[in-house]
Structure formats: structure tokens, C-alpha cells
Design a protein around this motif. Sequence first.
Motif, short mmCIF file in Angstrom:
data_model
loop_
_atom_site.label_atom_id
_atom_site.label_comp_id
_atom_site.label_asym_id
_atom_site.label_seq_id
_atom_site.Cartn_x
_atom_site.Cartn_y
_atom_site.Cartn_z
N LYS A 46 41.03 18.06 56.24
CA LYS A 46 41.84 16.99 55.66
C LYS A 46 41.01 15.87 55.05
O LYS A 46 41.35 15.32 54.00
CB LYS A 46 42.79 16.44 56.73
N ALA A 63 41.13 14.67 51.16
CA ALA A 63 41.49 13.29 50.87
C ALA A 63 40.56 12.68 49.82
O ALA A 63 40.99 11.85 49.00
CB ALA A 63 41.45 12.46 52.14
N ARG A 64 39.30 13.10 49.81
CA ARG A 64 38.36 12.57 48.81
C ARG A 64 38.76 12.98 47.39
O ARG A 64 38.38 12.33 46.42
CB ARG A 64 36.95 13.08 49.10
N GLY A 80 41.98 13.26 46.51
CA GLY A 80 43.36 12.84 46.32
C GLY A 80 43.58 11.99 45.08
O GLY A 80 44.51 12.25 44.29
N TYR A 137 46.96 8.58 47.95
CA TYR A 137 46.86 9.78 48.77
C TYR A 137 47.33 9.51 50.20
O TYR A 137 48.01 10.33 50.81
CB TYR A 137 45.43 10.32 48.79
N GLU A 138 46.99 8.34 50.73
CA GLU A 138 47.36 8.04 52.12
C GLU A 138 48.86 7.86 52.29
O GLU A 138 49.37 7.82 53.43
CB GLU A 138 46.62 6.79 52.61
N SER A 144 49.20 19.01 50.49
CA SER A 144 48.84 17.80 49.74
C SER A 144 49.23 17.92 48.28
O SER A 144 49.82 17.01 47.69
CB SER A 144 47.33 17.55 49.86
#
Length: 470
Positions: free
Chosen positions: A113, A117-118, A120, A314-315, A416
Motif C-alpha cells: 500500500k 500511495a507514492r 497516487g 490519494y489519502e 486504488s
Amino acid sequence: MTASSTFTPTPSAPGGLPLLGHAHLLARSPLPFITSLRRHGSVVRIGIGTTPAYVVTDPALTRRVLVTDAAHFAKGGKIIDALRVFFGDGLATVADGDTHMRNRRQMQPMFNKAHIARRGAAMIDRVGSLVASWKEGEARDVYADMNDITLAAFLVALFGTDLPENLQGDFTALMPAIMKGTIRQTVLPSWITRLPLPANRAHAERVARLRHLIDQAIDHRSNTLDTGGAEEAGCPHAKAAQEQEGLFATLLTAVDPLSRQQLQDEAITLLTGAIETTGTTLAWTLYEITRHPGIEQRLREELDAVCAERPLRYEDLEKMPYARQVLQEAIRKYGPAWMVTRTATEDVDLGGHRIPRGADVVWSPYLHQHDPAYFPDPEVFDPERWSPGRAGATRGSFLAFGDGRRKCIGENFAWSELQIILATVLRTWPRLELASRPPAPQAVVTVKPDVIRLAYYGSGQRETGGTPGK
């Protein structure tokens, strides 16, 4: 687990024909046929031509095939053998054993994850610019659009933000024809696909072209990594370079690197998986949203509560549980895969049924996910099935991502990407309308819609990376 001496007779499905077996039913009405097998038993024998296959209709027994007794059910069978011609020995098709385990360990860090996320922000920007480019009121092919967007987002995630535009364009132009040809190779008898027919030659040429494009993308990424390798950790350019590099850099910098052929195979596997299954899910999701105004309203309210007037981040994804429920219900209702095969490596006792060595064992996510014992009213689109208070009742019967050691390595990434694209479409366009007849499901490799056209309306868009219609 070796077969015992006492077995329950395995029932044969009705409707088989000499020489054809049940191939005519699999070709004409595959989804009704595969789901009808449940009423004949937990394991049902069918004929694919003159070759017998054993369909597992009980999700508990499927879990044995995939998890508990996985050593006795190797990755193989007609579908896998056909896909191997295209994928090579990528994770989806490589035989069980040391190579599979080694490659999976090498690739696992790409899909944790934190690593996803990097990527995103880059994915959100790319998706936003594409969705905003649609013309207001134009009736668009949703399945094609979703495949294009998922490919574009995945290229950014896989190879980085600095992939040359000509390579991105070539990938986008080539992949639809590649997918069509791969599906054709999967459903036709193997002897036909080996003939020097124009369609077979064209497919082989496209696959060769795809491998050439992947080589160029790998070389581009390798050269960039080599150039940036001397940068010190504290260099202000290091973070920017790290953001550009993409998930594939993990494989290129591995201590035990893959060969060029293996890198090609894995890239093809990842690209195809990212497009076909994700694009299909999104197309069905948008269709169901147009049929259920209450679901659409609740999705938009959740988005507004999380993002307000600012762009998507993204968060934000983990703060939108209802969007995930809607997507999971689309995956549940429409597959996306409808038939998957394994090969028995020895005589096996499966729920009291004798499965002979070398036999194809078939399991179907679609069949299990339409089982009324686990999903009451399975044809009803009901995201509330996945609410915290109800989701436990479906444990073990939702198998869209597989299970066990061959479970889809990209599941975290898929969730995602699905949420990013769905959120972006809804925030960019305040109103969606169905502009075609209701679609009919087509069971090919995935359960795809035969046609879905949507029109998008609204000038009150928020900041999402572009201006709709411009």
C-alpha cells in the motif's frame, strides 16, 4: 491428498452432444449454463469437446482447490494454456514452482500500500485530465473509455510520469486489438490458432510489437535510473526522480534481477490484468449508477463530505467506504472472470469425488458470487451486502481475486485505481445518462457488456485536473 477407494459418483451435466460435449452450451449461453450446474451437485462433470472437465460449484471445495489442497491442483487447463501463448511465463500463467515463488517475491513490494500511495497523485492527475476532456452530452462507449483510462493510469503507475508520449500513444492504440486477439485465441480450438490464418498472423505481429514497446519502456526506465543513481539522498532532485520512476523500477533494481524475457512477460501480464478486469468493473459500475439514483446520490454525498471543493487526494480513498461497497458489488455481480481452470497433478479426492490425474478442474467466481445461499437475490445490485454488519455472511464465496498462493498480486492496486477513476468521473460530471439500450453480459475472458453508451452533463465541475468539454 491422494484419492481414496470410495467415491461419490460425479454427476454429468445434461445436454452434452457427441464430439462436442457441452461446448455448444458454453458458446451459446455460458453464464446460464455455468450457474445451472449448481443444482446437479458440488462437483459436476462436463465435456469440452471430448475432454472431460470437473466444475466445482461449492465455494468451500473451491477453497480446497486454491488453498488447502493447492499442491494437487496446478495452474493450467485450456484457458491458462491459451493465455500463456500471449503472457509467456508471467505471474498469471507461469507454472507452480520455484520460478513462480521467486518472481512473486520480487514483485510483491511493487504492490504494497505504501508503494502504491507514492503513485497516487500521478494517477489522479492523469485520470482527471482524460475524464475532463470528454465533450458534454456526447454519447460515449463506456467500456472503451474505461479501458483507455485504466491503461493510461496504469502506465503512469508502472513506468512513471516521464514515459515518452509516443510510447503512451502506441500502447493505447495497440492494446484493444491485442485484447481482442487474445480473447479469440482463448475461445478457439488450439489447432485453429496454430494455422497460418490472417487473423493469427496479425495477432502474432501485434504481440511482437507490444513486446518491442515494452522493451523501449524498460530501456527508458533503466536509463533514467542509471542517470539518477549518483544523486545523494539529500539532493533536492532525488524526491522528484523517485516520484517519476514508477512501480516497475522495483524489478529493475532488484538484487536478483529478472531476465529481459521475464520482464516482458510480467509487464504484459500486469498491463492486461489492469485493463480488462478493471475497465470491465468500472463500465458495469457506471451503468448500475445510472439505474439507481439513490446509490448515485449517496456516492456523491460521500465524495462531497470527504473532498468538499478541493481536488481528490490519494489519502481520501480510505475515507470513502461506500464507494468501495459499490465497486465490490459490481465485481460480485459481474465476475469479472467467469471460468478459471486448474489441472489435477494426481488422482485426488475432492469432496468425495474422484478427480483423475491430468483432468481440468473448473471453478467460477461468477457462479459462486451468484449463489443465493450466500448472496440472496443475486441479480439485484445491492452495495449494502458489503456493509460491516452483513459482509461476514459472504466470507469464502467472494473469489474475484482468487485465493491462496496464486491470489491476484495486484488486488491493492486494483482497489486504488477503481476508486480513483470512479471518484474522478463523478466529481467531474454532475450528471450521467444512459444513451443506449441496457447492456447484455458477454462471457469471454471477463463478463463484459456488449454495449454501454453514456452521456455526461454538467458545467458545475470542481477542480479535477481539467475543464470538461475543453
